[in-house]
Write a protein that holds these residues in place. Structure first.
Motif, PDB file in Angstrom:
ATOM      1  N   LYS A   1       0.810  -1.216   0.000  1.00 46.24           N
ATOM      2  CA  LYS A   1       0.000   0.000   0.000  1.00 46.24           C
ATOM      3  C   LYS A   1       0.841   1.263   0.000  1.00 46.24           C
ATOM      4  CE  LYS A   1      -3.857  -2.162   2.502  1.00 46.24           C
ATOM      5  NZ  LYS A   1      -4.695  -2.097   3.736  1.00 46.24           N
ATOM      6  N   ARG A   2       2.152   1.092   0.138  1.00 44.96           N
ATOM      7  CA  ARG A   2       3.038   2.251   0.165  1.00 44.96           C
ATOM      8  C   ARG A   2       3.526   2.589  -1.242  1.00 44.96           C
ATOM      9  NH1 ARG A   2       7.363   0.601   3.509  1.00 44.96           N
ATOM     10  NH2 ARG A   2       8.636   0.098   1.690  1.00 44.96           N
ATOM     11  N   PHE A   3       3.450   3.859  -1.603  1.00 43.32           N
ATOM     12  CA  PHE A   3       3.989   4.349  -2.875  1.00 43.32           C
ATOM     13  C   PHE A   3       5.441   4.727  -2.641  1.00 43.32           C
ATOM     14  CE2 PHE A   3       4.662   7.941  -5.901  1.00 43.32           C
ATOM     15  CZ  PHE A   3       4.554   7.218  -7.069  1.00 43.32           C
ATOM     16  N   ASP A   4       6.351   3.947  -3.221  1.00 35.15           N
ATOM     17  CA  ASP A   4       7.782   4.077  -2.933  1.00 35.15           C
ATOM     18  C   ASP A   4       8.557   4.077  -4.243  1.00 35.15           C
ATOM     19  OD1 ASP A   4      10.409   3.897  -2.133  1.00 35.15           O
ATOM     20  OD2 ASP A   4      10.186   2.013  -1.043  1.00 35.15           O
ATOM     21  N   ILE A   5       9.079   5.247  -4.634  1.00 36.08           N
ATOM     22  CA  ILE A   5       9.745   5.345  -5.935  1.00 36.08           C
ATOM     23  C   ILE A   5      11.139   4.729  -5.932  1.00 36.08           C
ATOM     24  CG2 ILE A   5       8.427   7.409  -6.517  1.00 36.08           C
ATOM     25  CD1 ILE A   5      11.054   9.010  -6.149  1.00 36.08           C
ATOM     26  N   THR A   6      11.578   4.213  -4.781  1.00 32.44           N
ATOM     27  CA  THR A   6      12.863   3.490  -4.747  1.00 32.44           C
ATOM     28  C   THR A   6      12.651   1.995  -4.571  1.00 32.44           C
ATOM     29  OG1 THR A   6      13.127   3.777  -2.351  1.00 32.44           O
ATOM     30  CG2 THR A   6      14.028   5.502  -3.769  1.00 32.44           C
ATOM     31  N   ARG A   7      11.435   1.528  -4.785  1.00 31.46           N
ATOM     32  CA  ARG A   7      11.127   0.108  -4.590  1.00 31.46           C
ATOM     33  C   ARG A   7      12.046  -0.760  -5.451  1.00 31.46           C
ATOM     34  NH1 ARG A   7       6.883  -2.537  -2.412  1.00 31.46           N
ATOM     35  NH2 ARG A   7       5.733  -0.566  -2.143  1.00 31.46           N
ATOM     36  N   LYS A   8      12.553  -1.815  -4.863  1.00 34.41           N
ATOM     37  CA  LYS A   8      13.433  -2.747  -5.571  1.00 34.41           C
ATOM     38  C   LYS A   8      12.637  -3.959  -6.050  1.00 34.41           C
ATOM     39  CE  LYS A   8      16.902  -0.144  -4.311  1.00 34.41           C
ATOM     40  NZ  LYS A   8      17.520   0.798  -5.269  1.00 34.41           N
ATOM     41  N   GLN A   9      13.133  -4.629  -7.090  1.00 36.61           N
ATOM     42  CA  GLN A   9      12.525  -5.858  -7.611  1.00 36.61           C
ATOM     43  C   GLN A   9      11.015  -5.680  -7.819  1.00 36.61           C
ATOM     44  OE1 GLN A   9      13.735  -8.855  -4.750  1.00 36.61           O
ATOM     45  NE2 GLN A   9      15.678  -9.170  -5.795  1.00 36.61           N
ATOM     46  N   ASN A  10      10.692  -4.672  -8.582  1.00 34.78           N
ATOM     47  CA  ASN A  10       9.289  -4.317  -8.798  1.00 34.78           C
ATOM     48  C   ASN A  10       8.725  -5.161  -9.947  1.00 34.78           C
ATOM     49  OD1 ASN A  10       6.809  -3.068  -9.018  1.00 34.78           O
ATOM     50  ND2 ASN A  10       7.634  -1.000  -8.881  1.00 34.78           N
ATOM     51  N   ARG A  11       8.305  -6.382  -9.622  1.00 34.51           N
ATOM     52  CA  ARG A  11       7.842  -7.333 -10.643  1.00 34.51           C
ATOM     53  C   ARG A  11       6.342  -7.170 -10.915  1.00 34.51           C
ATOM     54  NH1 ARG A  11       7.870 -12.384  -9.721  1.00 34.51           N
ATOM     55  NH2 ARG A  11       7.938 -12.393  -7.445  1.00 34.51           N
ATOM     56  N   HIS A  12       5.937  -5.953 -11.218  1.00 36.88           N
ATOM     57  CA  HIS A  12       4.520  -5.695 -11.488  1.00 36.88           C
ATOM     58  C   HIS A  12       4.096  -6.334 -12.810  1.00 36.88           C
ATOM     59  CE1 HIS A  12       5.278  -2.748 -14.657  1.00 36.88           C
ATOM     60  NE2 HIS A  12       6.208  -2.200 -13.891  1.00 36.88           N
ATOM     61  N   LEU A  13       2.782  -6.438 -12.977  1.00 33.70           N
ATOM     62  CA  LEU A  13       2.206  -7.055 -14.170  1.00 33.70           C
ATOM     63  C   LEU A  13       1.413  -6.035 -14.990  1.00 33.70           C
ATOM     64  CD1 LEU A  13       0.975 -10.397 -12.541  1.00 33.70           C
ATOM     65  CD2 LEU A  13       2.962 -10.094 -14.042  1.00 33.70           C
ATOM     66  N   ALA A  14       1.782  -4.761 -14.885  1.00 29.00           N
ATOM     67  CA  ALA A  14       1.044  -3.727 -15.606  1.00 29.00           C
ATOM     68  C   ALA A  14       1.078  -3.930 -17.111  1.00 29.00           C
ATOM     69  CB  ALA A  14       1.605  -2.353 -15.250  1.00 29.00           C
TER      70      ALA A  14
END
Length: 402
Positions: free
Chosen positions: A330-343
């Motif tokens: 739920k946190r918006f974090d622009i430094t998130r690592k390993q962002n394996r989203h499915l967008a």
């Protein structure tokens, strides 16, 4: 916590369109594999979506049987969607994707960047102190870029956005008669326009290194080509796939950076974070919230038996907040690592234009911030009103510090 036992995509509960994320959280926790009243199945776990995207043998993208009762065989919308890249399986999908990918190489996209920057800067130059960031910025960029891709004359680009919105609106879970009528008219008008454009391009070909329409007409070096129907309908697909989602990506990112001003400050302090910031926006507010597939054979997902022929709704918006995959989702974090989203979906159907979409997002947002680092959204935030696509119809704000 919302009750999802009787959840219905065709008639979502009050408040779902404005904020579906509490419902997504409940689905992930209590019913990640949910059978709906019409017999279809809603999937929300990241692992399940990833499995379905990758297994094209058991899960089909072919929508001929699914779309027939919605649009009617022979309707313009049916012809369009059943010939476009996204709603087909191999061998058609493989052949069309190969030709499209040959026109969207990294080299070709790199050559688009100066024109993209010029487009963004021109829009920024025209911007007043009060602005609708959708109408005057986010929606204008992809129309111009896709117009450049197909080398559509500037004077002929006016209807492109409305055609796209009408066609995509008919993909909602329960489109009404007027929505279907508008979508059919848009396909008919766009097809008629493209017939003339293709005829002109055949007579006077462009540079295939930068003119995607010329490349699609030519086919591959191995001699693979598209039929006339495939060519016309996949040109429409290029507009639709690149317009609504990229508009939403840019608009959503600017909205998020206003909501989370600490993250905006981090980005202003370190502009190199623009890449991960775009990825986090894609995860947190995915422009495309739902996909779908159809089971080809009897399968089991999450302990639930699913019969051949069952329609599967793939909830991308929920999967991208799956706590089993994303720390503090739920946190918006622009430094998130390993962002394996499915967008951008996944597997063989991963979005063919993802590199271009990322570039448009990075250039648009970074250059906007350079020009207006203290912008504020102080006015109407009008949601797009779609279930499948998440974005804004209006985002009103001010660009200065006064």
């Amino acid at each position: 916590m919302p009750d999802v036992t009787d959840f219905d995509l065709a008639k979502p509960p009050p408040g779902f369109l404005d904020n579906p994320f509490p419902t997504y959280a409940t689905l992930l926790q209590e019913a990640p594999v949910l059978r709906l009243r019409d017999g279809s199945v809603l999937l929300s776990r990241h692992a399940d979506l990833d499995r379905v995207y990758r297994d094209t043998a058991r899960f089909s993208s072919d929508k001929r049987d699914m779309f027939a009762p919605v649009f009617g065989r022979g309707a313009a919308l049916y012809t369009h969607h059943t010939n476009s890249l996204v709603f087909n399986d191999p061998p058609l999908h493989t052949r069309v994707r190969k030709i499209m990918a040959s026109a969207l190489t990294p080299r070709a996209i790199a050559r688009m960047e100066p024109g993209l920057m010029a487009t963004v800067d021109r829009l920024l130059d025209r911007m007043g102190p009060r602005v609708d960031l959708i109408e005057e910025f986010a929606s204008a960029i992809p129309v111009e870029i896709i117009g450049n891709l197909l080398d559509v004359p500037l004077s002929e680009r006016g209807p492109l956005r409305d055609w796209s919105l009408a066609i995509l609106g008919a993909l909602e879970p329960a489109p009404g008669p007027e929505v279907l009528a508008q979508g059919n008219r848009a396909v008919e008008d766009f097809t008629a326009y493209l017939e003339g454009l293709v005829a002109r391009r055949r007579a006077t070909p462009g540079d295939p290194e930068v003119d995607v329409l010329t490349r699609l007409i030519m086919g591959t070096r191995e001699g693979e080509t598209l039929s006339e129907t495939e060519l016309l309908q996949n040109c429409i697909f290029i507009l639709n796939a690149g317009h609504e989602t990229t508009t939403n990506l840019i608009g959503n990112t600017l909205a998020l950076l206003d909501d989370f001003r600490g993250e905006r400050a981090r980005l202003l302090a370190d502009p190199d974070l623009i890449g991960p910031a775009i990825e986090e926006s894609l995860r947190y507010l995915s422009p495309n919230q739902f996909g779908n597939r159809q089971a080809v054979e009897d399968v089991e997902i999450g302990g639930i038996e699913i019969a051949a022929g069952t329609v599967l709704h793939l909830c991308i918006g929920a999967a991208n907040r799956d706590p089993l995959v994303f720390d503090a989702p739920k946190r918006f974090d622009i430094t998130r690592k390993q962002n394996r989203h499915l967008a951008f979906a996944g597997g063989p159907h991963v979005c063919v234009g993802l590199t271009l979409a990322r570039l448009e997002g990075k250039v648009a947002v970074s250059r906007f911030l350079q020009r207006f680092p203290s912008y504020r959204l102080e006015g109407a935030r009008v949601p797009g009103g779609r279930i499948r696509f998440r974005g804004y119809a209006r985002l009103e704000g001010v660009t200065n510090d006064s």
